[in-house]
Design an enzyme around this catalytic site. Structure first.
Site, PDB file in Angstrom:
ATOM      1  N   CYS A   1     -22.732  20.280   9.179  1.00 46.08           N
ATOM      2  CA  CYS A   1     -22.538  19.040   9.936  1.00 46.08           C
ATOM      3  C   CYS A   1     -22.146  19.364  11.377  1.00 46.08           C
ATOM      4  CB  CYS A   1     -21.456  18.190   9.276  1.00 46.08           C
ATOM      5  SG  CYS A   1     -21.085  16.664  10.172  1.00 46.08           S
TER       6      CYS A   1
ATOM      7  N   CYS B   1      -2.845  18.330  11.352  1.00 42.70           N
ATOM      8  CA  CYS B   1      -3.219  19.012  10.113  1.00 42.70           C
ATOM      9  C   CYS B   1      -4.448  18.388   9.471  1.00 42.70           C
ATOM     10  CB  CYS B   1      -2.050  19.019   9.130  1.00 42.70           C
ATOM     11  SG  CYS B   1      -1.472  17.374   8.620  1.00 42.70           S
TER      12      CYS B   1
ATOM     13  N   CYS C   1       3.494  19.033   1.400  1.00 41.72           N
ATOM     14  CA  CYS C   1       2.989  17.919   2.207  1.00 41.72           C
ATOM     15  C   CYS C   1       3.527  16.627   1.623  1.00 41.72           C
ATOM     16  CB  CYS C   1       1.461  17.919   2.186  1.00 41.72           C
ATOM     17  SG  CYS C   1       0.688  16.476   2.974  1.00 41.72           S
ATOM     18  N   ASP C   2       3.777  15.633   2.472  1.00 44.38           N
ATOM     19  CA  ASP C   2       4.316  14.381   1.934  1.00 44.38           C
ATOM     20  C   ASP C   2       3.266  13.579   1.172  1.00 44.38           C
ATOM     21  OD1 ASP C   2       2.949  13.525   4.280  1.00 44.38           O
ATOM     22  OD2 ASP C   2       4.212  11.751   4.423  1.00 44.38           O
TER      23      ASP C   2
ATOM     24  N   CYS D   1     -20.411  19.278   4.594  1.00 44.88           N
ATOM     25  CA  CYS D   1     -19.702  19.549   5.843  1.00 44.88           C
ATOM     26  C   CYS D   1     -20.196  20.827   6.517  1.00 44.88           C
ATOM     27  CB  CYS D   1     -18.202  19.695   5.581  1.00 44.88           C
ATOM     28  SG  CYS D   1     -17.363  18.174   5.090  1.00 44.88           S
TER      29      CYS D   1
ATOM     30  N   CYS E   1      -4.271  23.691   6.283  1.00 43.10           N
ATOM     31  CA  CYS E   1      -3.017  22.951   6.414  1.00 43.10           C
ATOM     32  C   CYS E   1      -1.889  23.821   5.850  1.00 43.10           C
ATOM     33  CB  CYS E   1      -3.112  21.586   5.738  1.00 43.10           C
ATOM     34  SG  CYS E   1      -3.733  21.609   4.048  1.00 43.10           S
TER      35      CYS E   1
ATOM     36  N   TYR F   1       0.793  -1.226   0.000  1.00 44.07           N
ATOM     37  CA  TYR F   1       0.000   0.000   0.000  1.00 44.07           C
ATOM     38  C   TYR F   1       0.828   1.281   0.000  1.00 44.07           C
ATOM     39  CZ  TYR F   1       0.811  -0.477   5.084  1.00 44.07           C
ATOM     40  OH  TYR F   1       1.369  -0.633   6.338  1.00 44.07           O
TER      41      TYR F   1
END
Length: 408
Positions: free
Chosen positions: A339, A273, A294-295, A336, A279, A25
């Site tokens: 929510c 984050c 970001c990775d 969202c 972020c 994965y």
């Protein structure tokens, strides 16, 4: 444009995507296609290492500076690489305090490594997905063989030399079915600080121009969620099962980062984050010095510069990185907005926002249903927990009251 980012983390991948095992994965292994020249020159060189350390220390406003070493597999670099890193940290730290965090698959850890890590107070993160059955489902060697025994030998070396460690567990299609088996195994091997990361990856039918098949959320071509990814409902059940056991048996003695992050948000503080509104403050530096936002977004369009050429504060507060960080808030799903649990998840990581929202836009988190199930379950319990903590109740008293109140 958002507010200027004062404090940020810069995680290093000094071995790039080079690793001694071949996790099914792993989203990072294929990133070697972005740097084909590095097959023969894959290690971070001495100039880049010095610039990374010097600039990271100088750019941080805090008195404490954290260095996060990941990969690939960082032990592939050898101990001498990290001895030099320690020397450079001492050279440039001034009055600042340095912390080192080292994420490893553990299979190459021996007594020499353990002694070094102990001597320099590294906190070691062990990547492990559970017992032999769970760990060997997707974390095999490049020859397709089990890595479990080598990992256990490495862990024993760490414990023999009293090296502080925690565990990072990727929750996938297999181990999500056995939450308490995984949890009890991690406790048996000595883990008292656990982190659970839900696995969600999509694979394109055809590679892109860079040869990559594991794709970004805004990908519009033919693709499918990988068979090893965790389902939303299963993720919610997994987390609820863990919480219900932990809160009446181990709260105060075992720490689960996922729950701590939610509690932090409930207290009105910024947290990880993935659950903050924005972020952009968790950057990475590749082995050749390239810096990305970001990775999870190591793609050409997210490159901010190179640590050998630019200044980190300029990169982290560049228009490009600020836009990257604000995009999380600007592109939140319509579902969202109203929510009840939005303040505690904020739509999740943008990498996993590709399901269709009610307005037809593909910007809803793939695990939305699971997060909602989990948060609606734990919020009242966590509110009680916070009240008891503020009243200075002991962990034992809290566990007893939680059991009597919610689990009779």
């Amino acid at each position: 444009m958002g507010q200027k980012i004062q404090n940020f983390q810069l995680m290093a991948k000094p071995s790039g995507s080079v690793c001694n095992i071949d996790c099914t994965y792993c989203f990072y292994l294929e990133k070697e296609r972005l740097y084909p020249q590095r097959k023969s020159r894959w290690k971070m060189d001495s100039v880049t290492l010095e610039n990374y350390i010097r600039k990271n220390i100088a750019s941080q406003n805090h008195h404490v500076v954290d260095f996060h070493w990941q990969g690939g597999e960082p032990t592939m670099l050898g101990i001498d690489f990290f001895r030099e890193a320690i020397r450079l940290q001492e050279q440039y730290r001034g009055t600042k305090v340095i912390n080192n965090y080292f994420q490893t698959n553990g299979t190459r850890i021996d007594d020499d490594w353990a002694l070094f890590l102990k001597q320099h107070n590294f906190l070691v993160g062990i990547s492990i997905d559970g017992d032999r059955i769970s760990n060997d489902s997707y974390r095999l060697s490049r020859a397709g063989e089990s890595t479990f025994d080598a990992l256990m030998r490495g862990l024993e070396a760490l414990k023999r030399h009293k090296v502080e460690f925690n565990t990072l567990t990727v929750v996938n299609q297999e181990n999500v079915k056995r939450p308490l088996d995984v949890y009890h195994f991690l406790k048996r091997i000595g883990s008292r600080y656990m982190q659970f990361i839900p696995l969600v990856e999509r694979k394109a039918a055809e590679p892109d121009a860079n040869g990559l098949t594991l794709i970004q959320p805004d990908f519009s071509g033919q693709c499918s969620v990988t068979e090893w990814s965790v389902a939303a409902k299963a993720w919610g059940r997994f987390m609820n099962t863990l919480f219900d056991h932990w809160v009446i048996h181990d709260m105060g003695e075992v720490f689960i980062m996922n729950f701590e992050q939610t509690l932090t948000r409930m207290c009105g503080q910024r947290s990880a984050c993935v659950i903050n509104e924005t972020c952009g403050a968790n950057l990475i530096v590749e082995a050749n010095g390239d810096v990305y936002s970001c990775d999870h977004f190591v793609y050409p369009e997210n490159k901010l510069g190179n640590v050998n050429e630019g200044e980190l504060q300029e990169m982290v507060n560049s228009v490009q990185n600020q836009a990257f960080g604000q995009r999380k808030l600007a592109d939140i799903s319509k579902d969202c907005l109203n929510c009840a649990v939005r303040p505690l998840c904020n739509g999740g990581c943008p990498k996993h926002r590709f399901n269709l929202s009610s307005d037809g836009r593909p910007n809803k988190h793939y695990l939305c249903e699971g997060f909602a199930t989990h948060l609606h379950h734990v919020i009242p319990r966590m509110q009680t927990l916070l009240t008891l903590l503020r009243n200075n109740k002991t962990p034992a008293a809290i566990r007893k009251q939680m059991k009597n109140q919610y689990y009779r």
